[in-house]
Design a protein around this motif. Structure first.
Motif, PDB file in Angstrom:
ATOM      1  N   LEU A 185       2.098  -5.117   4.069  1.00 16.13           N
ATOM      2  CA  LEU A 185       1.481  -5.450   5.340  1.00 16.13           C
ATOM      3  C   LEU A 185       2.464  -6.219   6.207  1.00 16.13           C
ATOM      4  N   ALA A 186       2.346  -6.049   7.508  1.00 16.46           N
ATOM      5  CA  ALA A 186       3.246  -6.724   8.443  1.00 16.46           C
ATOM      6  C   ALA A 186       3.001  -8.228   8.448  1.00 16.46           C
ATOM      7  N   GLU A 187       4.057  -8.944   8.775  1.00 19.30           N
ATOM      8  CA  GLU A 187       3.996 -10.393   8.947  1.00 19.30           C
ATOM      9  C   GLU A 187       4.574 -10.741  10.309  1.00 19.30           C
ATOM     10  N   GLN A 222      -3.828  -4.826   9.448  1.00 24.62           N
ATOM     11  CA  GLN A 222      -4.063  -3.438   9.837  1.00 24.62           C
ATOM     12  C   GLN A 222      -2.762  -2.732  10.206  1.00 24.62           C
ATOM     13  N   ILE A 223      -1.616  -3.382   9.883  1.00 28.32           N
ATOM     14  CA  ILE A 223      -0.301  -2.801  10.157  1.00 28.32           C
ATOM     15  C   ILE A 223       0.512  -2.791   8.867  1.00 28.32           C
ATOM     16  N   TRP A 224       1.010  -1.604   8.501  1.00 31.52           N
ATOM     17  CA  TRP A 224       1.855  -1.465   7.324  1.00 31.52           C
ATOM     18  C   TRP A 224       3.289  -1.183   7.762  1.00 31.52           C
ATOM     19  N   VAL A 225       4.252  -1.759   7.040  1.00 35.55           N
ATOM     20  CA  VAL A 225       5.660  -1.506   7.345  1.00 35.55           C
ATOM     21  C   VAL A 225       6.378  -1.061   6.070  1.00 35.55           C
ATOM     22  N   ALA A 226       7.377  -0.201   6.269  1.00 36.96           N
ATOM     23  CA  ALA A 226       8.231   0.256   5.163  1.00 36.96           C
ATOM     24  C   ALA A 226       9.664  -0.156   5.469  1.00 36.96           C
ATOM     25  N   ARG A 227      10.354  -0.626   4.463  1.00 36.69           N
ATOM     26  CA  ARG A 227      11.758  -1.023   4.616  1.00 36.69           C
ATOM     27  C   ARG A 227      12.578  -0.446   3.467  1.00 36.69           C
ATOM     28  N   GLU A 228      13.848  -0.191   3.776  1.00 36.07           N
ATOM     29  CA  GLU A 228      14.806   0.227   2.758  1.00 36.07           C
ATOM     30  C   GLU A 228      15.895  -0.826   2.684  1.00 36.07           C
ATOM     31  N   HIS A 229      15.938  -1.544   1.564  1.00 37.38           N
ATOM     32  CA  HIS A 229      16.901  -2.638   1.398  1.00 37.38           C
ATOM     33  C   HIS A 229      16.872  -3.560   2.625  1.00 37.38           C
ATOM     34  N   GLY A 230      15.667  -3.828   3.113  1.00 36.58           N
ATOM     35  CA  GLY A 230      15.485  -4.767   4.219  1.00 36.58           C
ATOM     36  C   GLY A 230      15.418  -4.144   5.596  1.00 36.58           C
ATOM     37  N   LEU A 232      13.985  -1.849   8.495  1.00 32.89           N
ATOM     38  CA  LEU A 232      12.718  -1.225   8.858  1.00 32.89           C
ATOM     39  C   LEU A 232      12.912   0.278   9.044  1.00 32.89           C
ATOM     40  N   VAL A 233      12.121   1.075   8.336  1.00 38.70           N
ATOM     41  CA  VAL A 233      12.268   2.529   8.415  1.00 38.70           C
ATOM     42  C   VAL A 233      10.956   3.243   8.742  1.00 38.70           C
ATOM     43  N   GLY A 234       9.857   2.501   8.848  1.00 43.33           N
ATOM     44  CA  GLY A 234       8.597   3.151   9.184  1.00 43.33           C
ATOM     45  C   GLY A 234       7.467   2.161   9.317  1.00 43.33           C
ATOM     46  N   PHE A 235       6.382   2.607   9.951  1.00 43.96           N
ATOM     47  CA  PHE A 235       5.193   1.760  10.097  1.00 43.96           C
ATOM     48  C   PHE A 235       3.968   2.640  10.264  1.00 43.96           C
ATOM     49  N   CYS A 236       2.821   2.035  10.050  1.00 49.86           N
ATOM     50  CA  CYS A 236       1.551   2.751  10.163  1.00 49.86           C
ATOM     51  C   CYS A 236       0.478   1.714  10.447  1.00 49.86           C
ATOM     52  N   MET A 237      -0.491   2.057  11.317  1.00 47.81           N
ATOM     53  CA  MET A 237      -1.493   1.057  11.661  1.00 47.81           C
ATOM     54  C   MET A 237      -2.790   1.718  12.123  1.00 47.81           C
ATOM     55  N   HIS A 238      -3.815   0.894  12.254  1.00 53.13           N
ATOM     56  CA  HIS A 238      -5.064   1.355  12.852  1.00 53.13           C
ATOM     57  C   HIS A 238      -5.648   0.203  13.669  1.00 53.13           C
TER      58      HIS A 238
END
Length: 317
Positions: A185-187, A222-230, A232-238
């Motif tokens: 989840l996002a911070e 309600q926000i998801w984030v994806a990271r690769e070795h720190g 940011l490479v993607g996100f998803c939310m509603h």
């Protein structure tokens, strides 16, 4: 006698009442009309055109141009939009719609606009285009006035009543975590980078939706984030648009990272969270059915519920 004029304070009640009689598949409330039209930074009363017979509203057409940049200083000075129009069924085929359209187009021409779109206006579009299945007369009207079809976005819905996380996605997520990816989840510390990523890699409207959503009280849960070795490479939310929790999006993965299933993981994490919150459905208004995103949505349980036609007309060479 029919008179034609621009919006005046106090017209909201009759506009919303006729809107809901004419656009029955896209009803609106006074509050939504206020938020999406009157409080839009680009709203100009001269662009909201009304046809009146005494105190009775016969028709309405809204033309708008950008006065506040979506990003940087870009005002898209050649472009105008028509986000909506409607005419009382009893007043159709009497020239009312044509006069309203001509008035709106003339106003845009006077502002040096060279092309007008129905209805791909951001940030406050009602629908992305004309729904031919529900408003065939509207499509015929635009075609008869030299609008052409550009593309056909679709709306999709996913029932969450029986939805559950696919085991294959759970396994894929664990594999990607072992490779150095994180999904969480996002911070607060993510927000600046996330907004820049959404704006620069995808669409300025996506960055705006995140910023304004959080300012409006959108929970970071309600926000998801994806990271690769720190990184940011993607996100998803509603819940990012109008505060509607079941409204999914925006959602994106760095093009250089596509093909690794990151979007599938983010999408399923988000849907699982929505289901856990007790939501019974997820929906959005705009994607390309034959795009990679469109195929992913279908594989994850979304079905096409509406198809729209984005239309364009040249105003001058």
């Amino acid at each position: 006698m029919i008179t034609y004029r621009s919006y005046q304070p106090g017209d909201e009640e009759v506009i919303v009442e006729l809107w809901n009689r004419c656009l029955s598949h896209d009803p609106i409330t006074r509050v939504r009309f206020r938020n999406l039209v009157l409080l839009d930074a680009n709203f100009d009363p001269e662009g909201l055109r009304l046809a009146m017979a005494g105190d009775r509203l016969l028709g309405c057409l809204y033309a708008v141009r950008r006065q506040l940049p979506m990003h940087g200083t870009e005002l898209e000075p050649s472009i105008g939009w028509i986000p909506f129009f409607f005419v009382d069924p009893f007043a159709r085929r009497q020239g009312v719609g044509t006069r309203l359209l001509n008035d709106g187009l003339q106003w845009l021409r006077a502002l040096q606009r060279t092309q007008v779109y129905f209805a791909s206006y951001a940030p406050n579009y009602i629908v992305p285009g004309l729904d031919e299945a529900h408003y065939p007369e509207g499509l015929a009207f635009l075609l008869s006035h030299d609008f052409t079809r550009l593309y056909s976005p679709v709306a999709m819905d996913c029932s969450l009543v029986d939805w559950k996380m696919p085991e294959a996605v759970t396994a894929l997520k664990q594999q990607r975590i072992q490779e150095g990816y994180t999904f969480r989840l996002a911070e607060d510390g993510d927000l600046y980078e996330l907004i820049q990523f959404a704006t620069d890699v995808f669409n300025p409207d996506w960055g705006r939706a995140i910023r304004e959503g959080v300012l409006r009280g959108l929970p970071l849960s309600q926000i998801w984030v994806a990271r690769e070795h720190g990184k940011l490479v993607g996100f998803c939310m509603h819940g990012g648009y109008e505060g509607i929790s079941e409204r999914f999006g925006p959602f994106g993965v760095d093009p250089e990272q596509q093909g690794k299933g990151l979007g599938k993981i983010l999408l399923c994490d988000c849907l699982a969270s929505m289901r856990a919150q007790g939501l019974h459905g997820a929906w959005f208004l705009w994607t390309g059915e034959q795009t990679a995103a469109g195929h992913l949505y279908k594989k994850t349980g979304f079905v096409v519920t509406r198809t729209f036609q984005v239309m364009c007309k040249k105003l001058m060479e």
